[in-house]
Write an enzyme that holds these catalytic residues in place. Sequence first.
Site, mmCIF file in Angstrom:
data_model
loop_
_atom_site.group_PDB
_atom_site.id
_atom_site.type_symbol
_atom_site.label_atom_id
_atom_site.label_comp_id
_atom_site.label_asym_id
_atom_site.label_seq_id
_atom_site.Cartn_x
_atom_site.Cartn_y
_atom_site.Cartn_z
ATOM 1 N N ASP A 98 0.412 -1.299 0.224
ATOM 2 C CA ASP A 98 0.048 0.124 0.181
ATOM 3 C C ASP A 98 0.994 1.350 -0.280
ATOM 4 O OD1 ASP A 98 0.980 0.047 2.803
ATOM 5 O OD2 ASP A 98 -0.891 -0.260 3.453
ATOM 6 N N GLU A 120 0.197 -9.259 -0.973
ATOM 7 C CA GLU A 120 -0.713 -8.389 -0.239
ATOM 8 C C GLU A 120 -1.694 -8.253 -0.842
ATOM 9 O OE1 GLU A 120 1.567 -7.385 3.821
ATOM 10 O OE2 GLU A 120 0.274 -5.379 2.782
ATOM 11 N N GLU A 134 -2.321 4.949 2.504
ATOM 12 C CA GLU A 134 -2.552 3.511 2.266
ATOM 13 C C GLU A 134 -3.921 3.011 1.875
ATOM 14 O OE1 GLU A 134 -1.685 4.650 4.914
ATOM 15 O OE2 GLU A 134 1.050 4.481 4.762
ATOM 16 N N HIS A 215 4.727 5.764 13.430
ATOM 17 C CA HIS A 215 4.756 5.873 12.343
ATOM 18 C C HIS A 215 3.865 6.694 11.575
ATOM 19 C CE1 HIS A 215 3.987 2.739 9.222
ATOM 20 N NE2 HIS A 215 4.707 2.565 9.929
ATOM 21 N N ARG A 217 0.307 7.830 9.082
ATOM 22 C CA ARG A 217 0.303 9.711 9.782
ATOM 23 C C ARG A 217 -0.925 10.508 10.178
ATOM 24 N NH1 ARG A 217 3.164 8.848 5.349
ATOM 25 N NH2 ARG A 217 4.301 10.597 4.008
ATOM 26 N N HIS A 247 10.597 5.910 14.340
ATOM 27 C CA HIS A 247 10.880 5.609 12.633
ATOM 28 C C HIS A 247 11.742 7.162 12.418
ATOM 29 C CE1 HIS A 247 9.443 5.881 8.756
ATOM 30 N NE2 HIS A 247 8.722 5.193 9.336
HETATM 31 C C1 UD1 Z 1 5.825 4.894 4.854
HETATM 32 C C2 UD1 Z 1 4.738 4.433 4.145
HETATM 33 C C3 UD1 Z 1 3.786 3.758 4.659
HETATM 34 C C4 UD1 Z 1 4.507 3.141 5.873
HETATM 35 C C5 UD1 Z 1 5.828 3.271 6.499
HETATM 36 C C6 UD1 Z 1 7.053 2.317 6.511
HETATM 37 C C7 UD1 Z 1 4.027 5.589 1.872
HETATM 38 C C8 UD1 Z 1 2.696 6.991 1.611
HETATM 39 N N1 UD1 Z 1 4.026 5.402 3.802
HETATM 40 O O1 UD1 Z 1 5.827 6.056 5.108
HETATM 41 O O2 UD1 Z 1 2.781 3.130 3.617
HETATM 42 O O3 UD1 Z 1 3.714 1.777 6.612
HETATM 43 O O4 UD1 Z 1 6.649 3.747 4.585
HETATM 44 O O5 UD1 Z 1 7.828 2.615 7.474
HETATM 45 O O6 UD1 Z 1 3.809 5.141 1.054
HETATM 46 N N2 UD1 Z 1 13.053 8.770 6.159
HETATM 47 C C9 UD1 Z 1 14.763 8.574 6.840
HETATM 48 N N3 UD1 Z 1 15.214 7.539 6.366
HETATM 49 C C10 UD1 Z 1 14.591 6.154 6.140
HETATM 50 C C11 UD1 Z 1 13.058 6.443 6.158
HETATM 51 C C12 UD1 Z 1 12.447 7.461 6.252
HETATM 52 O O7 UD1 Z 1 15.752 9.512 6.790
HETATM 53 O O8 UD1 Z 1 14.958 5.219 5.529
HETATM 54 C C13 UD1 Z 1 12.557 9.879 6.626
HETATM 55 C C14 UD1 Z 1 12.643 10.824 5.599
HETATM 56 O O9 UD1 Z 1 13.170 12.257 6.038
HETATM 57 C C15 UD1 Z 1 11.447 10.903 4.213
HETATM 58 C C16 UD1 Z 1 10.461 10.713 5.332
HETATM 59 O O10 UD1 Z 1 11.403 9.642 6.458
HETATM 60 O O11 UD1 Z 1 10.832 12.128 4.314
HETATM 61 C C17 UD1 Z 1 8.908 9.915 5.079
HETATM 62 O O12 UD1 Z 1 9.360 8.606 4.720
HETATM 63 P P1 UD1 Z 1 7.966 8.359 3.362
HETATM 64 O O13 UD1 Z 1 8.138 6.652 3.155
HETATM 65 O O14 UD1 Z 1 7.263 9.336 2.858
HETATM 66 O O15 UD1 Z 1 6.775 8.149 5.167
HETATM 67 P P2 UD1 Z 1 6.874 6.906 5.862
HETATM 68 O O16 UD1 Z 1 5.916 7.892 7.374
HETATM 69 O O17 UD1 Z 1 8.270 6.301 6.238
HETATM 70 N N1 UDP Z 2 10.669 -3.136 12.168
HETATM 71 C C1 UDP Z 2 12.175 -3.690 11.788
HETATM 72 N N2 UDP Z 2 12.631 -2.487 12.710
HETATM 73 C C2 UDP Z 2 11.992 -1.596 14.011
HETATM 74 C C3 UDP Z 2 10.493 -1.431 14.130
HETATM 75 C C4 UDP Z 2 9.892 -2.638 12.514
HETATM 76 O O1 UDP Z 2 13.457 -4.121 11.786
HETATM 77 O O2 UDP Z 2 13.155 -0.804 14.264
HETATM 78 C C5 UDP Z 2 10.215 -4.197 10.951
HETATM 79 C C6 UDP Z 2 8.780 -4.656 11.579
HETATM 80 O O3 UDP Z 2 9.272 -6.370 12.370
HETATM 81 C C7 UDP Z 2 7.475 -5.458 10.613
HETATM 82 C C8 UDP Z 2 8.124 -3.681 9.588
HETATM 83 O O4 UDP Z 2 9.228 -3.617 9.958
HETATM 84 O O5 UDP Z 2 7.886 -6.830 10.131
HETATM 85 C C9 UDP Z 2 7.098 -3.251 10.215
HETATM 86 O O6 UDP Z 2 7.223 -1.821 9.312
HETATM 87 P P1 UDP Z 2 6.424 -0.456 9.871
HETATM 88 O O7 UDP Z 2 6.037 -0.591 11.204
HETATM 89 O O8 UDP Z 2 7.428 0.688 9.152
HETATM 90 O O9 UDP Z 2 5.987 -0.533 8.469
HETATM 91 P P2 UDP Z 2 4.245 -1.226 7.944
HETATM 92 O O10 UDP Z 2 4.267 -2.534 8.279
HETATM 93 O O11 UDP Z 2 3.203 -0.427 9.593
HETATM 94 O O12 UDP Z 2 4.125 -0.612 6.977
#
Ligand code: UD1
Ligand code: UDP
Length: 377
Positions: A98, A120, A134, A215, A217, A247
């Site tokens: 998603d 999924e 999502e 995490h 939104r 996160h």
């Molecule tokens: C994204 C996904 C969400 C998923 C989540 C898992 C979308 C809209 N959202 O949300 O569905 O559940 O990932 O964690 O696709 N950042 C870093 N380093 C990283 C990762 C993120 O610095 O390795 C920071 C950056 O500033 C980035 C921000 O997090 O711009 C947001 O990342 P983004 O992927 O847009 O949204 P998530 O909240 O991580």
């Molecule tokens: N996870 C991880 N390290 C962390 C937090 C989560 O490896 O610090 C793993 C967790 O076991 C799961 C996945 O990341 O497999 C979930 O990711 P996240 O919660 O970021 O996204 P979502 O599943 O909500 O899309």
Amino acid sequence: MQLIKILLCFGTRPEAIKMAPIVHALKKQKGVEVNVCVTAQHRQMLDQVLDFFEITPDYDLDLMMPNQSLNLLSSRILEKIDIVLLEVKPDWVLVHGDTTTSAMVAIAAFHQNIKVGHVEAGLRTYNKQAPFPEEVNRQLTSRIADVHFAPTNESVQNLVKEGILKDTIFKVGNTVVDALQWAIQKMNSGYHNKEILKLENQLDKSKKLILVTGHRRENFGDGFLKVCEALIDLSEREDVEIVYPVHLNPKVQEPVYKLLSNNKNIHLIPPAEYPLFIWLMQRAALIISDSGGIQEEAPTLGKRVLVTRNVTERKEGIDQGFSILVGTDKDKIVNEATQILEHFKGFDRIENPYGDGKASERIVEVFSIHHAQKRDT
Ligand code: UD1
Ligand code: UDP
């Protein structure tokens, strides 16, 4: 021999974890050419996973920007994946779940008349605002996909109700269970992780561990504030220790570090590498999280999750008592957590409603059958 070309495309931590077993399984399959493209919607959190699962992408779009907006990220994905699709010319593109990466890659593949497989598929809340964005990403991807790999009966039913052709839907289970089993096996086979040893020395074994992540939104702002207040309350118990891998989204980092940095029973740590996170889940007396993947992993480990969301597309875990929806209501979180900390003695019987560890095998089988049919016609 005619090859079937499959391009797997993903960008965030959870997609990488859940696609890794499919990459491994497809690479073992004869007659399949496998390419992996990461958008790197996440950078550090994606690399942690690629490293642990020993996957080197063929293409890395390296797109992440700090505090990226949904629209800018979307447009950058569309632009860059277009070039990869033209170069690889896959028969199939596989996307997961998603995220912005999944929905945009599905649209880009559709524009180039390339078939899309959705892993999924079929999870729904039917609430456009939760999870945001999502829910809509999932619905968009379902409209485009040619094959739908649904994890559970409920996800199959959702797709059928939406008019998706039944013979394009395959109930395979969730690959997250395959990933978890693969990881545990690696951890039990002489794998050492410095971070696990470090935390093992820091934590007090006599205390109950509460593991926290967040995490979403829709929880930004007030929601995070209330969850943090609940954690402060819980941290006042002498028998409890809280570990919170935070996160990297700045909208999460800022409030969490501001509100929770100076509490003696709360350890804020950087996002945990997957094996460290599994180790933490195994040790936890309770998990508090808004994560989708964690709701699916917890049953395998016999853990209960307080889900800090008002709705979830993972209802199976709620129905079977593995997870409880608590929203971001401070009192509800504290009360339910207290109840579990004081009374929960473990499950009598554990069967994960999301999968049995064979989902990626089943996905490969679907492609093998498709390939055989293509060869015979
Ligand atoms: C994204 C996904 C969400 C998923 C989540 C898992 C979308 C809209 N959202 O949300 O569905 O559940 O990932 O964690 O696709 N950042 C870093 N380093 C990283 C990762 C993120 O610095 O390795 C920071 C950056 O500033 C980035 C921000 O997090 O711009 C947001 O990342 P983004 O992927 O847009 O949204 P998530 O909240 O991580
Ligand atoms: N996870 C991880 N390290 C962390 C937090 C989560 O490896 O610090 C793993 C967790 O076991 C799961 C996945 O990341 O497999 C979930 O990711 P996240 O919660 O970021 O996204 P979502 O599943 O909500 O899309």
